[in-house]
Design an enzyme around this catalytic site. Structure first.
Site, PDB file in Angstrom:
ATOM      1  N   GLU A 151     -11.386   0.294  -9.784  1.00 55.26           N
ATOM      2  CA  GLU A 151     -12.384   0.044  -8.964  1.00 55.26           C
ATOM      3  C   GLU A 151     -13.442   0.830  -9.407  1.00 55.26           C
ATOM      4  O   GLU A 151     -13.386   1.842  -9.572  1.00 55.26           O
ATOM      5  CB  GLU A 151     -11.976   0.293  -7.513  1.00 55.26           C
ATOM      6  CG  GLU A 151     -13.076   0.160  -6.507  1.00 55.26           C
ATOM      7  CD  GLU A 151     -12.563   0.092  -5.159  1.00 55.26           C
ATOM      8  OE1 GLU A 151     -11.167  -0.069  -4.724  1.00 55.26           O
ATOM      9  OE2 GLU A 151     -13.367   0.208  -4.173  1.00 55.26           O
ATOM     10  N   ILE A 183      -6.498  -9.313   1.806  1.00 52.99           N
ATOM     11  CA  ILE A 183      -6.621  -9.708   3.373  1.00 52.99           C
ATOM     12  C   ILE A 183      -5.408  -8.913   4.024  1.00 52.99           C
ATOM     13  O   ILE A 183      -4.303  -9.456   3.747  1.00 52.99           O
ATOM     14  CB  ILE A 183      -6.527 -11.191   3.564  1.00 52.99           C
ATOM     15  CG1 ILE A 183      -7.881 -11.799   3.094  1.00 52.99           C
ATOM     16  CG2 ILE A 183      -6.665 -11.528   5.198  1.00 52.99           C
ATOM     17  CD1 ILE A 183      -7.608 -13.399   3.013  1.00 52.99           C
ATOM     18  N   SER A 222       0.911  -1.137  -0.117  1.00 51.28           N
ATOM     19  CA  SER A 222       0.067   0.081   0.122  1.00 51.28           C
ATOM     20  C   SER A 222       0.686   1.378   0.150  1.00 51.28           C
ATOM     21  O   SER A 222       2.134   1.040   0.352  1.00 51.28           O
ATOM     22  CB  SER A 222      -0.848  -0.058   1.358  1.00 51.28           C
ATOM     23  OG  SER A 222      -0.133   0.205   2.400  1.00 51.28           O
ATOM     24  N   SER A 274      -6.083  -6.761   7.476  1.00 51.30           N
ATOM     25  CA  SER A 274      -6.446  -6.808   8.991  1.00 51.30           C
ATOM     26  C   SER A 274      -6.439  -7.894   9.745  1.00 51.30           C
ATOM     27  O   SER A 274      -5.793  -8.135  10.740  1.00 51.30           O
ATOM     28  CB  SER A 274      -7.757  -6.087   8.990  1.00 51.30           C
ATOM     29  OG  SER A 274      -7.900  -4.968   8.471  1.00 51.30           O
ATOM     30  N   ASP A 287      -1.143  -1.476  -4.299  1.00 53.25           N
ATOM     31  CA  ASP A 287      -2.400  -1.690  -3.399  1.00 53.25           C
ATOM     32  C   ASP A 287      -3.230  -0.267  -3.309  1.00 53.25           C
ATOM     33  O   ASP A 287      -2.332   0.486  -2.899  1.00 53.25           O
ATOM     34  CB  ASP A 287      -2.418  -2.364  -2.094  1.00 53.25           C
ATOM     35  CG  ASP A 287      -3.855  -2.574  -1.545  1.00 53.25           C
ATOM     36  OD1 ASP A 287      -4.848  -2.894  -2.348  1.00 53.25           O
ATOM     37  OD2 ASP A 287      -3.905  -2.903  -0.209  1.00 53.25           O
TER      38      ASP A 287
HETATM   39  P1  13P Z   1      -8.987  -5.698   5.279  1.00 52.77           P
HETATM   40  O1  13P Z   1      -8.885  -4.646   5.816  1.00 52.77           O
HETATM   41  O2  13P Z   1     -10.368  -6.428   5.263  1.00 52.77           O
HETATM   42  O3  13P Z   1      -7.939  -6.885   5.550  1.00 52.77           O
HETATM   43  O4  13P Z   1      -8.991  -5.592   3.637  1.00 52.77           O
HETATM   44  C1  13P Z   1      -7.690  -5.331   3.250  1.00 52.77           C
HETATM   45  C2  13P Z   1      -7.635  -4.722   1.707  1.00 52.77           C
HETATM   46  O5  13P Z   1      -8.742  -4.635   1.041  1.00 52.77           O
HETATM   47  C3  13P Z   1      -6.212  -4.009   1.212  1.00 52.77           C
HETATM   48  O6  13P Z   1      -6.624  -3.257  -0.087  1.00 52.77           O
HETATM   49  O1  G3H Z   2      -6.439  -1.063   1.965  1.00 55.33           O
HETATM   50  C1  G3H Z   2      -5.745  -0.896   2.892  1.00 55.33           C
HETATM   51  C2  G3H Z   2      -4.758  -1.880   3.296  1.00 55.33           C
HETATM   52  O2  G3H Z   2      -5.265  -2.634   4.518  1.00 55.33           O
HETATM   53  C3  G3H Z   2      -3.476  -1.070   3.509  1.00 55.33           C
HETATM   54  O3  G3H Z   2      -3.338  -0.406   4.701  1.00 55.33           O
HETATM   55  O4  G3H Z   2      -2.782   1.670   4.018  1.00 55.33           O
HETATM   56  O5  G3H Z   2      -2.687   1.085   6.434  1.00 55.33           O
HETATM   57  O6  G3H Z   2      -1.057   0.170   4.770  1.00 55.33           O
HETATM   58  P1  G3H Z   2      -2.500   0.723   5.149  1.00 55.33           P
HETATM   59 ZN    ZN Z   3      -8.294  -2.564  -0.172  1.00 56.33          ZN
END
Ligand code: 13P
Ligand code: G3H
Ligand code: ZN
Length: 330
Positions: free
Chosen positions: A145, A276, A56, A278, A93
């Site tokens: 998206e 995934i 991310s 969290s 991401d």
């Molecule tokens: P969660 O917060 O449900 O793990 O989703 C992660 C996610 O979508 C990262 O792009």
């Molecule tokens: O979509 C969100 C992901 O869980 C990444 O989270 O931006 O805190 O690294 P983050």
């Molecule tokens: Zn996401």
């Protein structure tokens, strides 16, 4: 300019095609440190699963994008050393703009997400198409998206879901030539996906969240048959981790995720990628809190990051075997 192909990475095209045909989903696990990366690779090698390593913007800031890219390159070699050359995608991401996506492509990412979902439709089409035009020159695949997930996405907070409108998806994928599409059907980011008053209780008193909008997913599938769909915000928030965290001094309140049976159902549909993050955070935190509580005299980070890595690995194995169905598909 570094090509991901030189690093031994793959883009998502082939693995999504196989996932669609085989009715399973590829795991996309976020990482920003060594223990997470090791746990992901160990789990996916042992279960012979293809995997998407996700970075991310926050992870880039935290760990440095050059280091993360070298870690992903190391992951390819590490997997071979562990005995299996599994397909590994390095994916950006929630890319917010063209420059960020370009920078990742130029340094060896094999896949990027351009998340224009917060923009008006025409602007989303425009920036997504711009990223696709650049990415496809280098055979890098692009995720777009449509629809907005409730909750926090990087710096953007949305109070409510804006569900994907199936009547928009065909026009969007045609105009942008995107390779996969993230949709909004009731998932959300983080560990508090639903408020307790949105849930019912089962016979054991356990909170049951409202079901995902499979009717919207089916509508999307009808409009773009065979097209790979992505599900963000797909953590299940296992209560065993929440309980351990709270037992040892944590204060997680109303942590509720997506039931695994619903993700299993999604994985059997056109959903080819399930994100995934969290759940991994919860597993790591639970392991570290328990270790600290049980061994107050320990202060070597390996003594608590080691168990955290083991708990993560167990979680990832469970996901690929029992939820996504990608075990044995590498
Ligand atoms: P969660 O917060 O449900 O793990 O989703 C992660 C996610 O979508 C990262 O792009
Ligand atoms: O979509 C969100 C992901 O869980 C990444 O989270 O931006 O805190 O690294 P983050
Ligand atoms: Zn996401």
């Amino acid at each position: 300019m570094v090509s991901y192909k030189e690093l031994g990475l793959v883009n998502s095209r082939e693995i999504f095609k196989k996932a669609f045909e085989g009715k399973y989903a590829i795991p996309a696990f976020n990482f920003n440190n060594m223990e997470q990366m090791q746990a992901i690779i160990q789990a996916c090698v042992e279960e012979s699963s293809p995997v998407i390593l996700q970075v991310s913007s926050g992870a880039r800031k935290y760990a440095n994008q050059t280091l993360l890219r070298y870690m992903a390159q190391g992951a390819v070699e590490y997997a071979k050393e562990l005995g299996k050359n599994i397909p590994i995608v390095l994916h950006l991401d929630h890319g917010s703009d063209f420059e960020l996506c370009k920078s990742c492509i130029d340094m060896g990412f094999s896949s990027v997400m351009i998340d224009g979902s917060h923009h008006p439709y025409e602007k989303n089409v425009e920036i997504t198409r711009q990223v696709v035009e650049y990415a496809h020159k280098y055979d890098v695949t692009v995720e777009g998206e449509l629809g907005v997930l409730a909750g926090i996405e990087d710096d953007v907070v949305a109070e409510h879901h804006t569900y994907t409108q199936p009547e928009e998806v065909e026009d969007f994928v045609t105009k942008t030539s995107v390779d996969s599409l993230a949709i909004s059907i009731g998932t959300s980011h983080g560990a508090n996906k639903f408020k307790p008053d949105q849930c019912t209780r089962d016979e054991n008193g356990v909170l049951v969240p409202p079901p995902l909008r499979f009717d919207i997913l089916e509508g999307v599938e009808k409009m773009i048959p065979g097209f790979p769909i992505v599900l963000h915000g797909a953590s299940s928030v296992p209560q065993k981790y929440v309980e351990i965290i709270n037992k040892y001094g944590g204060a997680l309140k109303d942590a509720i995720g997506i039931p695994e049976a619903q993700l299993r159902r999604a994985a059997e549909s056109a959903v080819c990628k399930i994100n995934i993050d969290s759940d991994g955070r919860l597993a790591m935190t639970a392991a570290i809190r328990e270790t600290f509580a049980q061994h107050p005299d320990w202060f070597d980070p390996r003594q608590y990051l080691g168990p955290a890595r083991e708990w993560l690995k167990e979680l990832y194995k469970h996901k690929v075997v029992n939820v996504l169905g990608s075990a044995g598909k590498a």
